[in-house]
Design a protein around this motif. Structure first.
Motif, mmCIF file in Angstrom:
data_model
loop_
_atom_site.group_PDB
_atom_site.id
_atom_site.type_symbol
_atom_site.label_atom_id
_atom_site.label_comp_id
_atom_site.label_asym_id
_atom_site.label_seq_id
_atom_site.Cartn_x
_atom_site.Cartn_y
_atom_site.Cartn_z
ATOM 1 N N ASP A 266 8.432 2.863 0.015
ATOM 2 C CA ASP A 266 7.452 2.609 -1.049
ATOM 3 C C ASP A 266 7.187 3.732 -2.143
ATOM 4 O O ASP A 266 6.293 3.520 -2.903
ATOM 5 C CB ASP A 266 6.366 1.894 -0.342
ATOM 6 N N GLY A 267 8.150 4.761 -1.796
ATOM 7 C CA GLY A 267 7.729 5.884 -2.924
ATOM 8 C C GLY A 267 9.063 6.189 -3.417
ATOM 9 O O GLY A 267 9.493 5.512 -4.329
ATOM 10 N N GLY A 268 9.530 7.386 -3.322
ATOM 11 C CA GLY A 268 10.995 7.735 -3.850
ATOM 12 C C GLY A 268 12.072 7.016 -3.637
ATOM 13 O O GLY A 268 12.939 6.770 -4.468
ATOM 14 N N ASN A 269 12.122 6.206 -2.355
ATOM 15 C CA ASN A 269 13.171 5.356 -1.872
ATOM 16 C C ASN A 269 14.531 5.947 -2.233
ATOM 17 O O ASN A 269 15.276 5.457 -2.969
ATOM 18 C CB ASN A 269 13.027 4.009 -2.599
ATOM 19 N N ILE A 270 14.896 7.211 -1.717
ATOM 20 C CA ILE A 270 16.219 7.929 -2.318
ATOM 21 C C ILE A 270 17.329 7.539 -1.171
ATOM 22 O O ILE A 270 17.335 8.404 -0.189
ATOM 23 C CB ILE A 270 16.066 9.543 -2.197
ATOM 24 N N ALA A 271 18.067 6.528 -1.442
ATOM 25 C CA ALA A 271 19.179 6.295 -0.471
ATOM 26 C C ALA A 271 20.452 6.661 -0.747
ATOM 27 O O ALA A 271 21.536 6.723 -0.188
ATOM 28 C CB ALA A 271 19.113 4.828 -0.521
ATOM 29 N N VAL B 39 13.208 6.593 4.398
ATOM 30 C CA VAL B 39 14.723 6.647 3.856
ATOM 31 C C VAL B 39 15.184 7.735 3.868
ATOM 32 O O VAL B 39 14.544 8.828 3.763
ATOM 33 C CB VAL B 39 14.745 6.099 2.451
ATOM 34 N N ASN B 40 16.561 8.060 4.603
ATOM 35 C CA ASN B 40 17.283 9.447 4.834
ATOM 36 C C ASN B 40 18.562 9.379 3.764
ATOM 37 O O ASN B 40 19.412 8.137 3.734
ATOM 38 C CB ASN B 40 17.606 9.551 6.101
ATOM 39 N N LEU B 41 18.567 10.635 3.241
ATOM 40 C CA LEU B 41 19.852 10.872 2.462
ATOM 41 C C LEU B 41 20.326 11.905 3.230
ATOM 42 O O LEU B 41 20.003 13.247 2.792
ATOM 43 C CB LEU B 41 19.749 11.037 1.184
ATOM 44 N N PRO B 42 21.328 11.752 4.393
ATOM 45 C CA PRO B 42 22.013 12.889 5.109
ATOM 46 C C PRO B 42 22.774 13.636 4.509
ATOM 47 O O PRO B 42 23.742 13.302 3.589
ATOM 48 C CB PRO B 42 22.567 12.166 6.451
ATOM 49 N N PHE B 43 22.648 15.158 4.353
ATOM 50 C CA PHE B 43 23.421 15.855 3.719
ATOM 51 C C PHE B 43 25.005 15.755 4.375
ATOM 52 O O PHE B 43 25.904 15.814 3.408
ATOM 53 C CB PHE B 43 23.016 17.672 4.027
ATOM 54 N N ALA B 44 25.211 15.588 5.551
ATOM 55 C CA ALA B 44 26.511 15.464 6.231
ATOM 56 C C ALA B 44 27.093 14.442 5.694
ATOM 57 O O ALA B 44 28.627 14.274 5.558
ATOM 58 C CB ALA B 44 26.457 15.416 7.844
ATOM 59 N N ASP B 45 26.722 13.270 5.218
ATOM 60 C CA ASP B 45 27.274 12.105 4.634
ATOM 61 C C ASP B 45 27.493 12.127 2.890
ATOM 62 O O ASP B 45 27.996 11.172 2.463
ATOM 63 C CB ASP B 45 26.462 10.800 4.972
ATOM 64 N N ASN B 46 27.107 13.207 2.617
ATOM 65 C CA ASN B 46 26.848 13.282 1.191
ATOM 66 C C ASN B 46 27.479 14.472 0.636
ATOM 67 O O ASN B 46 27.170 15.287 -0.359
ATOM 68 C CB ASN B 46 25.680 13.003 0.495
#
Length: 366
Positions: A148-153, A226-233
């Motif tokens: 409910d904030g940045g929601n960085i997907a 919500v997580n934005l993993p470094f390894a997958d990006n």
């Protein structure tokens, strides 16, 4: 203040601090005795050559506090795998520490660290170190946000957002941006410490964190994360690396291999029974830390399912680092401004010998 700050503090590792400490330690390296382990001889055994090897005491520098992150070590100790391998005692020294300075100065025999810290020590300071295996096949760093904030997907979701970045992780975050065709001009970098309170308060939209730590604690506190993993990006690299000195590889090879055997057995248990690994952390090895049982259990399960195992480990055994992953790690370090070759950073020959001599250890899933 969240429970994160009170219980866990900083989960990130300071590459800059490691480099400074390494520079000082390198000046003392000539006086260091190196590894405390000794190669066994027939005379040492005192009787038959079939007698078990004896390596004496071993000191291992942990990268963090004694939480579930080291469940494999706790199993190896509590189940007697270290003793079976020939060690009288194995001293697990809690961090936080990258282990670089301790290794170079001869204070410890093995350090659990990460490819960035070790790569910086080698590439920037000339530290005589090698990674001989890795518990985490996957980089655990993430851009943490609230639904409910940045929601960085996605990476694109970061554009125009305020990202809380600790000073020690600035180069890593810059590398993440570069790997995805972005620059610091595409986001607003907000200096933060290690407590994600600014994220909870809405002062930042994203926060650099660990998959097995901050996000789990915030979830436990009722936040939808919500997580934005470094390894997958675009930024994969190995972590919780078994790191030793070049001298130890040359002089104490059999001792290091015996240690790896015990570690493989311990981490096999940790993968198969993360609940018990968590219990060992909460009730025994980290009993004085006030660890949160539910969070510890989630962390143990997450690392067992998502970080420790991979297609590579399923085929070739725990701790193995494929040539492809080595190349990806080197590319990640280059993005962070660290220049080092795979040959300078890795020596997988010991682990190869361990599995050749103990092929039954490959099948950790039973």
């Amino acid at each position: 203040m969240t429970q994160l700050a009170e219980v866990f503090g900083s989960k990130v590792r300071s590459v800059a601090a490691a480099a400074a400490a390494t520079a000082a330690a390198l000046t003392l390296a000539a006086c260091s005795s190196g590894s405390s382990g000794e190669e066994p001889t027939a005379a040492d055994s005192g009787t038959a050559s079939a007698e078990a090897a004896s390596y004496g005491d071993l000191t291992v520098q942990l990268s963090w506090i004694k939480n579930e992150e080291f469940a494999g070590e706790f199993f190896a100790d509590s189940e007697g795998y270290y003793t079976e391998a020939g060690f009288e005692t194995v001293n697990l020294v809690p961090g936080p520490s990258t282990g670089v300075a301790e290794l170079v100065s001869g204070q410890v025999d093995v350090a659990l660290s990460d490819a960035v810290s070790i790569g910086a020590g080698i590439g920037n300071e000339g530290a005589p170190l090698k990674i001989i295996g890795a518990t985490y096949q996957k980089n655990p760093f993430t851009v943490l946000s609230l639904a409910d904030g940045g929601n960085i997907a996605t990476v694109e979701d970061m554009v125009g957002k305020r990202i809380g970045v600790q000073d020690s992780n600035t180069s890593l975050f810059t590398a993440l941006l570069a790997a995805n065709g972005l620059t610091a001009d595409d986001v607003e970098i907000v200096p933060v410490q290690y407590d994600p309170a600014p994220l909870v308060a809405g002062e930042v939209d994203g926060f650099i964190a660990y998959l097995t730590n901050e996000s789990l604690i915030l979830e436990h506190e009722g936040y939808d994360t919500v997580n934005l993993p470094f390894a997958d990006n675009g930024l994969p690299f190995v972590a919780e690396t078994f790191t030793v000195t070049d001298e130890a590889i040359a002089s104490d090879r059999e001792m290091l291999k015996a240690f790896l055997v015990a570690e493989i057995k311990g981490w096999t248990d940790a993968v198969l029974d993360p609940a018990e690994g968590s219990r060992l952390a909460v009730e025994e090895y980290g009993s004085d830390l006030g660890l949160i049982p539910e969070v510890s259990a989630l962390g143990a399960t997450t690392q067992a399912e998502d970080l420790v195992v991979s297609d590579e480990t399923a085929e070739n055994g725990l701790f193995t680092i494929s040539e492809e992953l080595q190349a990806e790690t080197i590319a990640s370090l280059e993005g962070a401004g660290i220049t080092v070759t795979a040959e300078q950073l890795f020596d997988m020959s010991l682990l190869t010998e361990v599995y050749e001599e103990n092929p039954e250890l490959v099948d950790y899933a039973g």
